[in-house]
Scaffold this motif. Sequence first.
Motif, PDB file in Angstrom:
ATOM      1  N   ALA A 131      19.481  16.330   7.929  1.00  0.00           N
ATOM      2  CA  ALA A 131      20.431  16.779   8.953  1.00  0.00           C
ATOM      3  C   ALA A 131      20.082  18.210   9.346  1.00  0.00           C
ATOM      4  CB  ALA A 131      21.860  16.690   8.423  1.00  0.00           C
ATOM      5  N   ARG A 177      25.351  19.191  13.144  1.00  0.00           N
ATOM      6  CA  ARG A 177      25.682  18.491  11.902  1.00  0.00           C
ATOM      7  C   ARG A 177      26.348  19.440  10.908  1.00  0.00           C
ATOM      8  NH1 ARG A 177      26.442  13.454  12.131  1.00  0.00           N
ATOM      9  NH2 ARG A 177      26.121  13.317   9.892  1.00  0.00           N
ATOM     10  N   ASP A 186      19.993  13.240  13.351  1.00  0.00           N
ATOM     11  CA  ASP A 186      19.796  14.607  12.876  1.00  0.00           C
ATOM     12  C   ASP A 186      18.374  15.106  13.103  1.00  0.00           C
ATOM     13  OD1 ASP A 186      22.402  14.731  12.060  1.00  0.00           O
ATOM     14  OD2 ASP A 186      21.987  14.161   9.996  1.00  0.00           O
TER      15      ASP A 186
END
Length: 617
Positions: free
Chosen positions: A89, A94, A337
């Motif tokens: 991520a 995120r 991500d």
Amino acid sequence: MTETTKKKATGYDKYVDWKFFIIPVVLFFIILILPTPDGMKDVGTEYRVGPEAVINEITRTLYSETSVDVEQWQMISARIMEHNMRMGALSRDRYLKRDLKWCKKYKISADQKNFTKAHNYIKENVSDEAYASLMKKVVKLRKEGLKYDELFAKDKKEADKGAWHIKVAIAMGVFVVLCFITECIPLPGVAFCIGLILVFTGVTSRQEVAMLYWSDACWFIMGSLMFAVAFVKTGVDKRICLAMFKKLAVPNVKWITLIFFVIISPLASFISDHALAAMFLPIGMLLYQNSLTREVPEDPELAKMLMIAIAMACNIGGPGAPSGGARNVIMMTYLTDMFGFDIGYFQWVTYCIPYVFILIPIAWFLVNWRFKPRITSLAPAMEQLRNEIGKMGGWNRQQIWALIIFLVMVFGWFTEKVFYQMGIYPVRLGIGVIAVAGAVAYLLTGVVNWRDYQEKVDWGVVWLYAGAIIFGRTLDSTGAAYWLARTAIDFLAPLGMDSGLPLMAVSNGLTAVLTNLMADGPAAAAVGPISLNIAGMVHPGTSYLPFMAMATAISSSMAYCLIIGTPPNAIVYASGYLEPKDYLRVGIPMWFMANIALLLITGVYWAFRGFGGLPGF
């Protein structure tokens, strides 16, 4: 004269066969004393030295301080970023979506005040570009910047410890797989050997290993077997079985197994495969027991066919929708991500549910090909069911309670995660706690007593799966799975299998091997970042990236070969009708066919359809 019937010995009745058991034992120690490969030392460095090195680099870049000098809120932000990096991520978005629940889940110590301060700092002072640049920098540091030979003595000691843990995990993997295949030691005994190995080799402490045996998944297996006892005792399984199959004009065993696949597999895309296996286990056992006659008092092939059909039907259905397993969500998250590509729920279904429908006839054919029962018609079994249910009369109190409690459990399994996220539940219950709560509810309502559970639950399977969970977690947490994945891909790259469908075949096959040894989620988590990173380098910005994510998720569902591969495999083993080799009879050809089907659907359907206007590969 009293006639005695010799009971067939099961795996639980046998003693240790030292002629075979000595082989995994010797191999275990040979692997431990072999020199440690450089690649293993590198991974040990990544896993043991890498986290603190990354955190230190983050604090130096953001706050111009080393990690030992920063304030608590600054350390919280660095630890969140480091954990995000390990999960792939890498975006600022995120980070900003993390909350205290997430920190608690991943054991990042934080209070509301300091968490809010850390969150606001990243939000107000770090741009998307600066955040992405820093994350790329620390990824490179962990994977390329840390050289074992250049470490200080203290860090080198930590790296050696990490490499030792990996070596133990690999040696234990060889030991466990050989024991499961040969059944040279009672299988629950293997589960305890796993814990003993981890303690004696220093991989984990005696306190930690005791806690590891009671995971939520283990509780679910236990609770599922307990509720199956309640179904069988009350006769609810008979009513459900008759309702499912009474419309069959010719209740042939082939049609029965086909119905299993047609009903269970699509449902497994949307409902927990654990729950489906637990629901259908008593039905399969009932069909077998009622099919026996004086002429054919025992038909092991029929029992094995029914049990394996239930397990396989559960296993092949999971990839059909994101809700079919953690592996699907993991790969969706990695894709978003790492590359910013989103796959919607319905979009995933339209790409992946055809794979499930392709595998249904393949799996059905393989089950009927590999098992040849003497009894082929279940018409007598269905007639006996009708007679027994006729004698029961209407639904009695115990049957009603058994069904109500089961429906409440199913509702809980469906909703506990969503309700927790919505704040309706103050704590995350987990499917295991709900299953055990249902088992206790059966006691409280008088549906069963403890003697029923004690005598009719296969407690060996509970311990067996507990050991399997520990084994999978060890492969994941030590970096052994990552080392295996990286080694295999590095080895095959010079052979031209580093792009296109060949690369996907390597990634799929590797994931499909690992998932037989560990849970599907960790298998996807181990291979996913590697395969997606390579895919991003060789086919950047193309449809290959989402295809690789979906293919990795699907291949992590191919745990057909071992009892420990999936909860459904373990649940049907509790029937007592199966041996470890029975999984291999169907599992090995199914493994190859599933991989071929996945490549075909990728190269034909997915490639023809494309993905969101992205260029092909």
